[in-house]
Each structure stands twice: as C-alpha cells, then as structure tokens.
Motif scaffolding. Structure first.
Motif, PDB file in Angstrom:
ATOM      1  N   LYS A 240      -5.822  -1.083  10.979  1.00  0.00           N
ATOM      2  CA  LYS A 240      -5.339  -2.463  11.032  1.00  0.00           C
ATOM      3  C   LYS A 240      -6.246  -3.421  11.776  1.00  0.00           C
ATOM      4  O   LYS A 240      -6.221  -4.604  11.558  1.00  0.00           O
ATOM      5  CB  LYS A 240      -3.957  -2.465  11.662  1.00  0.00           C
TER       6      LYS A 240
ATOM      7  N   ASP B  51       3.479  -0.395   4.569  1.00  0.00           N
ATOM      8  CA  ASP B  51       2.129  -0.843   4.905  1.00  0.00           C
ATOM      9  C   ASP B  51       1.580  -1.679   3.768  1.00  0.00           C
ATOM     10  O   ASP B  51       1.815  -1.371   2.593  1.00  0.00           O
ATOM     11  CB  ASP B  51       1.197   0.366   5.104  1.00  0.00           C
ATOM     12  N   GLY B  52       0.844  -2.698   4.099  1.00  0.00           N
ATOM     13  CA  GLY B  52       0.239  -3.510   3.054  1.00  0.00           C
ATOM     14  C   GLY B  52      -0.694  -4.552   3.635  1.00  0.00           C
ATOM     15  O   GLY B  52      -1.044  -4.512   4.819  1.00  0.00           O
ATOM     16  N   MET B  53      -1.112  -5.470   2.758  1.00  0.00           N
ATOM     17  CA  MET B  53      -1.986  -6.569   3.154  1.00  0.00           C
ATOM     18  C   MET B  53      -1.262  -7.879   2.885  1.00  0.00           C
ATOM     19  O   MET B  53      -0.541  -7.980   1.879  1.00  0.00           O
ATOM     20  CB  MET B  53      -3.276  -6.557   2.324  1.00  0.00           C
TER      21      MET B  53
ATOM     22  N   ASP C 198       0.835  -1.191   0.000  1.00  0.00           N
ATOM     23  CA  ASP C 198       0.000   0.000   0.000  1.00  0.00           C
ATOM     24  C   ASP C 198       0.884   1.261   0.000  1.00  0.00           C
ATOM     25  O   ASP C 198       0.679   2.177  -0.793  1.00  0.00           O
ATOM     26  CB  ASP C 198      -0.890  -0.055   1.254  1.00  0.00           C
TER      27      ASP C 198
ATOM     28  N   ALA D  93      -7.367 -12.024   4.270  1.00  0.00           N
ATOM     29  CA  ALA D  93      -6.337 -11.002   4.097  1.00  0.00           C
ATOM     30  C   ALA D  93      -6.316 -10.067   5.301  1.00  0.00           C
ATOM     31  O   ALA D  93      -7.368  -9.692   5.821  1.00  0.00           O
ATOM     32  CB  ALA D  93      -6.604 -10.213   2.824  1.00  0.00           C
ATOM     33  N   SER D  94      -5.116  -9.712   5.753  1.00  0.00           N
ATOM     34  CA  SER D  94      -4.997  -8.824   6.916  1.00  0.00           C
ATOM     35  C   SER D  94      -3.940  -7.765   6.651  1.00  0.00           C
ATOM     36  O   SER D  94      -2.978  -8.003   5.927  1.00  0.00           O
ATOM     37  CB  SER D  94      -4.550  -9.586   8.157  1.00  0.00           C
ATOM     38  N   PRO D  95      -4.092  -6.612   7.303  1.00  0.00           N
ATOM     39  CA  PRO D  95      -3.086  -5.561   7.138  1.00  0.00           C
ATOM     40  C   PRO D  95      -1.815  -5.835   7.937  1.00  0.00           C
ATOM     41  O   PRO D  95      -1.858  -6.515   8.966  1.00  0.00           O
ATOM     42  CB  PRO D  95      -3.777  -4.307   7.679  1.00  0.00           C
TER      43      PRO D  95
ATOM     44  N   ASN E 201     -10.686  -6.122  11.321  1.00  0.00           N
ATOM     45  CA  ASN E 201     -11.327  -7.418  11.563  1.00  0.00           C
ATOM     46  C   ASN E 201     -11.999  -7.493  12.933  1.00  0.00           C
ATOM     47  O   ASN E 201     -12.933  -8.246  13.138  1.00  0.00           O
ATOM     48  CB  ASN E 201     -10.316  -8.567  11.424  1.00  0.00           C
TER      49      ASN E 201
ATOM     50  N   THR F 238      -4.515   0.504   5.124  1.00  0.00           N
ATOM     51  CA  THR F 238      -3.890  -0.573   5.894  1.00  0.00           C
ATOM     52  C   THR F 238      -3.530  -0.110   7.307  1.00  0.00           C
ATOM     53  O   THR F 238      -3.181  -0.928   8.157  1.00  0.00           O
ATOM     54  CB  THR F 238      -2.632  -1.082   5.175  1.00  0.00           C
ATOM     55  N   LEU F 239      -3.628   1.198   7.565  1.00  0.00           N
ATOM     56  CA  LEU F 239      -3.409   1.668   8.930  1.00  0.00           C
ATOM     57  C   LEU F 239      -4.649   1.428   9.807  1.00  0.00           C
ATOM     58  O   LEU F 239      -4.579   1.525  11.028  1.00  0.00           O
ATOM     59  CB  LEU F 239      -3.031   3.149   8.938  1.00  0.00           C
TER      60      LEU F 239
END
Lengths: 251, 357
Positions: free
Chosen positions: B319, A153-155, A62, A163-165, B322, B316-317
């Motif tokens: 975070k 930053d990414g997944m 990202d 999928a998670s950051p 979920n 993506t920050l």
C-alpha cells in the motif's frame, strides 16, 4: 427375559410409529449474489470492473473475501433452527457463493432469517478454525485476535494519475492497547420465507453500500491502514447493516 | 501315525511354497508410511493433501529418496535432484541460478522443498505451472538445462536395466516395470515426508520457550498493518506454514522480464505475480526471490521498506508504494530480521531421514 422382549417390541413399535409420522423435512441452502448497485460482480469481472462509490471515487477491486456465520431460521411458533458452520466467501471463487449447512433439514413452515456478519464473541476464538487459518484469515492478536470478517482490497481514484491502494479490512475493534470491542453485526430480515420443500435462499449483497450508509466513506481520508483504527472499524460495522437484502426464494 | 506325519509334512511344504510366492512376487504389500505431523500443524491446519492414488508407503518413500539423490536420472550421470535442492539449504540452492548438466544457467532461483503436502492448491514452481508434485517431478529430468535428457525413455531403460531398481519398484508399487509415472510417484512420496515444524518459533507456539524482546517486537512489526504488514501473504502464528501459497506481485519491478503467473494464465492481470514463498528456513535459503536477486535478508527488508516498484499488477497490499514502502526504522528492520530467523528449523536440515546415507 420377558421384560426385554416387551421392551424390544415397544421400541420397535415406537420406532415404526415415529417413522410413519415423519413428514419430509425440506432442506435449506443459501446462495449469495454480489452487486455494485445494479451491476453484478462475480469471479469473472471482479478484477476488470470499474465502479464508483457514493463519495465519487472510481474503484478497481482486487480481492473481496468475507465471513458470515450462525445462520438461523425462526418459525411462527418461535422455534429457531441454527445451522452449523460458517460461510467463508471469496468473490474470486464462485463455488464459495453457495452454502450448504451440514444438517440443513428443517420442518416445513414460515420462517424469518438471521445471520451474523463475521463471528460473534463466542465463535471468534483465536486460531480455532483450521480451514480459516489455512486461508490466513486470522486477525492479529494485538488487535484482539480471532478472524477477519472482511478483506476488501483495491485501488481508488483509478480515473486519475493518482490511483492509490485501499485495504478495507474489518474485524474486532481495538479501543486502546489491550482493550477490544466486538465488531460483528447481526443481519436479520423481516420478510417471511415459506419453506415446504427443498429451498434455496438467495441473499444479495450490494457492495456499494459499504461506502454509503449511514457513513459516506471518503477513501482519500480512510484508505489504509484501517485495521487498528477504532473509528473506521465502528463505521464499517454501521455500514454493513445495509449491505444485505433477501433475494429470491427458490423451491 | 506315519501317514499322519507325512500328511503334516506335505501341508507344511505346500504352505511354505505358497507363502514364498506371495511375499516375493505379485502380492507384496508395502507398509503404509505414517507422516509425522507436528502437533502445531495438526491443531492449526487442515490435513495434508495426499493423493488417493499415491498413498505413502515405507518402500515408496525409501525408493523416492534414493532416486532424489541418484545421478542416474541425468543424461550424463553427473547431476541429481539434490544437486539443486541441497538438504543443508532446506533443499534449495545457495547459488542464484542452478547449474544442471550444461553450462547454461536457468533464470530462476531453486525453490526450497518442505511442507509441500500443505500446498493445498497443489500448484508448484514460482509460477505454479505444474499441477501436483507427481507432474512436477516429470519436468527436471527432461529439462535441457537441468537433468538434460531428451525424453524419459532412456532414463526408464537405465532404471529397468539396473540391478536393484526393478526389485525396489516391485516392492513399492507391485511391478518391476519402471515407468516415468512410477518414478515421479516415488519421488513425490519422499518429498511429502519433508516436513519442517520445529523452529524456535514453533517451540514458542508450543509454550516451550520464550522469544527475546527483540524477536517479539519483530513479530509485532510483521503483524501490524501500520508497520510491516507481512502477515496478509506470509502466514501468522495461527498459520505455521508462513505462506499463503497464493500469487502476488510484491513490487520487485516496474516492468517484467519474467511474466511469472501471467505467462501461464495468459491474463495480463497476472503479469509479474509469483507464489509467496514460505518464510521458514530463510537462514538456509539465500539468495531470495524468484530470481535470487537479494543475497541477504537485509536487502529483502529494505525492498519492502523503501524499494517497492510500482506497476499495473502490484498487489494492493503493497500500500505504501507511493512512498517506496513501509518505511521501517533501523531498529524495526533489525527486529523484523531477528523474528524472521526464529522461523528457521535446524532439525530439518539435520534430519538423517532427509540426508543421503
């Protein structure tokens, strides 16, 4: 009066002599190229490329920003030329791949290159750099202050429904409350660089190495938050040692 | 002796004449306006961005202020910029959607106006579609639901026929022929003087006062990656703008009725992204978010704590999406709010330079 005239003549002569003897000083510039193993990563494909790390997770990037500083060239006589300034690279902005230090003229010769990943302790002064403050590049005071060295930053696990950051951020390491440990890295290349005219030194970064060597990174365990995690910070510092390679030298 | 006297008189008359022509016509030189840059900004931030072709002048700023508050810019003489950008609300609108000259409301919440010269990418509106404040100012005048004119021509005509404006433009820009470009320049000059840098937190940064333990804890939550983690987008004590001025999707919606930046860039990766607002002056700028969906700061904090909505473009920050968010305790939420309120600047909304006299 006579004295002054003599002095003047002397000065002029010296000055002229000096000018006569000057050899042209080549100018040195730097360009950073970024890869994931063999695939180039740039502002065009940063957010659209899926890559896989050594541990097997599929990743989408990202944001990727990092700081390097204290570029130094040392010649065979052991004379070191340190360039002013630092390089703040944002993979989303191609202009930032290049670095032209302000005073970048050095005598011809054969050199080796060294630079600092992030800021060393002398340079990593909280709030001291307006351009970095403006980019919100600061590292929290509770973690030792100063600046980020890396914001990645990414997944991950993007090939699954889960999928998670992740936020792979690197900077000063906090040992315990109020106790901090420097976390910069010195990147040095042994390959001699011959400089006898204006030169662009290319440096290649293999981003995949951040997750590879010596620590195979498992994002499932270490995804976020990593900033306050001492062990994670120190593992990053180790892995950073192998991400850079000296690329082409163009004159 | 007599001749000499006449000669002197002659010279005086001539120079008198000529100086009259220079001040009142062609060569009136407006006085440069010195921005009052807070010391903290001067120390921490790069210099404000003033376009070289629109340097601030005392006359330009005064004219811009007058235009900003003048209903003459609207089609029916009922609304001004200030109708939706109220000084007592840090130049935003307490209504979720603003009312212009029609009864049709817009779909976005009005934005507060301050520290605009430090928006270095120079992109304005929630989706950043206007490049430069001068370009921004051209839009509301001909927006059907804002100031409601079909085009700029009737507005230019009204201003050119006005008994005072031609002279004021003459003094500010050296020409009495009023064009939309000059109107926009004057307004932009005034907008760039709207500086807010005197909040409780600014005073704390300058070492003048202390924070309460609650406010201090709120700051820690804001700055902790494992708690609020607000600072990656909303500034920090070393970035007193309290925004990064960048575009993010902060998890408001799972699907987007307003594409935000995506509509402008045409890039689906940008859908649902809006510019991070500054957290200064929140005490005066409710409701919050691009569509003003949250009436209170409690609701905003609850959003980040438990209300995040997942989508393809969520930052993506964000975070903990979920788990719904960063899961702050009741106490942490109260402390975070207390800290956020220290960023409000009462001297900004009461500054006589910014209020219509």
């Amino acid at each position: 009066m006579k004295k002054i005239t003599t002095l003047l003549i002397l000065a002029i002569t010296l000055f002229t002599c000096n000018e006569d003897n000057t050899i042209i000083s080549p100018k040195v510039n730097f360009t950073f190229n970024h890869h994931w193993n063999n695939a180039e990563i740039n502002n065009d494909n940063l957010q659209t490329t899926t890559v896989t790390n050594a541990n097997g997770e599929a990743i989408n990037i990202d944001r990727f920003r990092y700081l390097t500083s204290r570029f130094e060239l040392t010649n065979t006589n052991n004379e070191t030329y340190t360039f002013d300034g630092y390089k703040f690279t944002d993979l989303a902005i191609a202009d930032t791949y290049n670095f032209s230090p302000e005073n970048n003229a050095i005598p011809s010769g054969t050199y080796t290159l060294k630079f600092v990943w992030g800021f060393n302790e002398t340079d990593n002064i909280d709030g001291a750099y307006p351009d970095l403050n403006t980019a919100s590049w600061n590292w929290p005071e509770m973690l030792g202050g100063g600046y980020h060295f890396l914001q990645f930053d990414g997944m991950y696990n993007v090939d699954t429904t889960d999928a998670s950051p992740f936020n792979f951020h690197n900077g000063t390491a906090r040992v315990s409350e109020g106790v901090f440990e420097q976390n910069f890295a010195e990147i040095a290349f042994e390959t001699p660089i011959l400089i006898n005219s204006d030169t662009v030194i290319n440096i290649d970064m293999n981003i995949a190495e951040l997750f590879t060597n010596p620590n195979i990174w498992d994002l499932n365990v270490l995804d976020t938050p990593l900033m306050p995690n001492y062990d994670a910070q120190k593992m990053m510092q180790q892995n950073i040692m192998s991400i850079f390679n000296l690329g082409e030298i163009t004159q | 002796m007599k001749n000499w006297f006449i000669f002197t008189l002659f010279v005086v008359i001539i120079s008198g004449c000529s100086s009259e022509t220079t001040t009142q016509e062609e060569d009136y030189i407006p006085i440069p306006y010195q921005l009052e840059i807070p010391t903290l900004f001067a120390e921490k931030l790069i210099d404000p961005r003033i376009p070289i072709n629109n340097k601030l002048t005392v006359e330009g700023v005064t004219l811009g202020k007058r235009l900003f508050f003048d209903n003459i810019l609207s089609v029916d003489g009922t609304k001004a910029c200030a109708s939706c950008h109220l000084p007592q609300n840090a130049f935003s609108d307490p209504n979720q959607f603003s009312q212009g000259v029609t009864t049709t409301l817009g779909t976005r919440n009005s934005m507060p106006l301050f520290n605009l010269a430090w928006n270095f990418d120079d992109k304005y509106f929630w989706d950043g579609h206007a490049l430069g404040l001068e370009n921004q100012a051209l839009e509301p005048v001909i927006d059907t639901n804002e100031l409601g004119n079909d085009s700029w021509e009737p507005v230019e005509a009204k201003l050119n026929n006005h008994e005072q404006y031609p002279k004021l433009f003459e003094q500010a820009f050296g020409t009495s022929v009023i064009t939309k470009q000059l109107v926009a320049k004057a307004i932009a000059q005034f907008e760039r003087t709207l500086i807010s840098g005197n909040s409780k937190f600014d005073k704390f940064s300058n070492g003048e006062i202390a924070l309460t333990p609650q406010e201090q804890n709120g700051l820690n939550i804001f700055m902790s990656e494992d708690k609020g983690d607000c600072f990656h987008c909303h500034g920090n004590p070393n970035n007193p703008l309290w925004t990064d001025n960048q575009f993010h999707n902060n998890g408001l919606d799972a699907t987007f009725s307003d594409l935000g930046l995506g509509l402008i860039s045409g890039n689906p990766n940008d859908n649902g992204k809006f510019r991070s607002p500054s957290l200064r002056n929140l005490a005066y700028t409710a409701p919050y978010m691009h569509d003003g969906r949250f009436a209170t700061l409690e609701e905003v904090i609850e959003h980040y704590s438990t209300g995040l909505q997942d989508s393809d473009t969520i930052d993506t920050l964000m975070k903990k999406v979920n788990q719904g968010g960063v899961q702050l305790t009741t106490e942490d939420k109260a402390d975070l709010k207390a800290f956020l309120l220290t960023l409000s600047d009462p001297t900004f909304i009461n500054n006589p330079d910014f209020i219509q006299q």
